[in-house]
Design a protein around this motif. Structure first.
Motif, PDB file in Angstrom:
ATOM      1  N   ALA A   1       8.776  -5.505   0.630  1.00 17.59           N
ATOM      2  CA  ALA A   1       7.654  -5.048   1.457  1.00 17.59           C
ATOM      3  C   ALA A   1       7.797  -3.547   1.674  1.00 17.59           C
ATOM      4  O   ALA A   1       8.858  -3.076   2.086  1.00 17.59           O
ATOM      5  CB  ALA A   1       7.620  -5.785   2.796  1.00 17.59           C
TER       6      ALA A   1
ATOM      7  N   GLN B   1       3.369  -6.225  -0.771  1.00 23.96           N
ATOM      8  CA  GLN B   1       4.424  -7.220  -0.629  1.00 23.96           C
ATOM      9  C   GLN B   1       4.566  -7.975  -1.949  1.00 23.96           C
ATOM     10  O   GLN B   1       3.575  -8.248  -2.628  1.00 23.96           O
ATOM     11  CB  GLN B   1       4.130  -8.207   0.504  1.00 23.96           C
TER      12      GLN B   1
ATOM     13  N   THR C   1      -2.442 -10.253   2.594  1.00 29.70           N
ATOM     14  CA  THR C   1      -1.020 -10.408   2.885  1.00 29.70           C
ATOM     15  C   THR C   1      -0.605 -11.848   2.617  1.00 29.70           C
ATOM     16  O   THR C   1      -1.448 -12.760   2.655  1.00 29.70           O
ATOM     17  CB  THR C   1      -0.710 -10.047   4.356  1.00 29.70           C
TER      18      THR C   1
END
Length: 364
Positions: A284, A294, A346
């Motif tokens: 990350a 990420q 994400t």
């Protein structure tokens, strides 16, 4: 059994106040459970909660150190500690080589205590946590009560009543805490009224040490034996890396799973097949102009699968257009490449949302 009185005979003498933990299996069976693992778990959980409440982002401290103005308060020893800390930061080119990456991982601060136990001297090689502690020593005013504050913040010896109530909060005997959220979110400390530059710098340095310790404790929390008998080892750390004029914190988590042994007892050890190991890697970082990224990857028996997440549409599109080239480079390095995808956003959070790999060879 509420209100009942139990008479217990023990072959070993027990001191008054000794804490015992028992599991009632049925009306006739009472099984005593060893407390060592649960006490370790309790200590890690309590310390992790404490450190996470104190921690602050590394880039806040490093930015302040880069812009530290030369004043009468800035001694030569303090400036030397600052220069040593900044000089030990790796750049992107160094992290692009296996040797440079291994060196950066070893010097991240995660292994400082292991080095000390092995008799190594941190002054001979850069170590992020050791350098931060030296910086704190230079920032601490003479005759301060910092030592008393640190001593008060350490985990005291728990009394039986306190441990009993705390263990009850952990749930059942076999219950394990959920893995810590990865990556650690950014956290900035604002200057307080009437606080001098060096006082603020001291708070930032202490918060940076707490952040590194949060990674260390998270590693301990996620290390152990899984419900199906596999041994899980975790190493979570953070490496500030130079990218041109910027310093980008790179958060890394390695996890290794070993399949349980199911070999006949009469088989010789040297005839056993080596254990299958499943490796997971999570990265990350937030690097301009790409933005937050990420990466999750897993490797087992030379087969690699990976998922990437980008929060900016342009970055997600850019990565998607280069996945074919990445696959070719991975194949050229001798790996078998499975899923290789990029997503916008994400990664989902939760115990069942990570990449899963069963201990079965689908081609067998």
């Amino acid at each position: 059994l509420s209100g009942s009185t139990l008479t217990i005979d023990s072959p070993q003498p027990l001191r008054i106040g000794t804490l015992l933990s028992a599991l009632v299996q049925d009306t006739q069976t009472l099984k005593f459970v060893p407390l060592s693992n649960r006490q370790d778990q309790l200590a890690v959980t309590q310390q992790l909660t404490t450190q996470q409440s104190r921690q602050g982002s590394l880039n806040s401290l490093l930015s302040a150190l880069q812009n530290l103005p030369p004043t009468d308060e800035t001694s030569a020893d303090l400036q030397a500690a600052v220069n040593k800390l900044l000089a030990g930061l790796p750049d992107v080119q160094q992290l692009s080589t296996p040797k440079g990456l291994a060196l950066a991982l070893a010097n991240s601060g995660l292994f400082l205590e292991s080095k000390l136990l092995a008799g190594q001297t941190p002054t001979l090689a850069p170590d992020m946590k050791a350098d931060l502690l030296k910086l704190i020593a230079q920032l601490t005013p003479p005759n301060s009560n910092l030592g008393a504050v640190i001593a008060a913040n350490t985990l005291a010896q728990a009394m039986p009543n306190f441990v009993r109530s705390a263990l009850g909060m952990l749930g059942q005997v076999s219950a394990k805490p959920l893995p810590t959220h990865f990556p650690l979110p950014e956290r900035s400390l604002q200057s307080q009224d009437g606080e001098g530059d060096l006082e603020h710098l001291l708070r930032l340095a202490a918060a940076a040490v707490s952040r590194l310790q949060s990674h260390q404790l998270s590693s301990l929390e996620q290390t152990g034996v899984t419900d199906d008998g596999r041994l899980m080892s975790t190493w979570q750390l953070e490496i500030p890396m130079r990218n041109l004029q910027d310093i980008v914190p790179l958060q890394v988590k390695f996890q290794r799973e070993e399949a349980p042994e199911k070999q006949p007892q009469n088989e010789r050890r040297d005839e056993r097949e080596p254990k299958q190991q499943l490796w997971r890697v999570e990265l990350a970082f937030d690097m301009e102009p790409l933005g937050p990224l990420q990466v999750q990857a897993q490797l087992i028996q030379g087969s690699l699968s990976s998922q990437l997440w980008a929060e900016r549409p342009y970055t997600a599109s850019l990565i998607e257009s280069n996945l074919a080239g990445l696959r070719e480079r991975l194949l050229a390095s001798g790996l078998n490449v499975g899923d290789l995808d990029c997503h916008l956003g994400t990664p989902p959070q939760g115990p069942q949302t990570r990449l899963e790999q069963r201990w079965v060879d689908e081609t067998a």
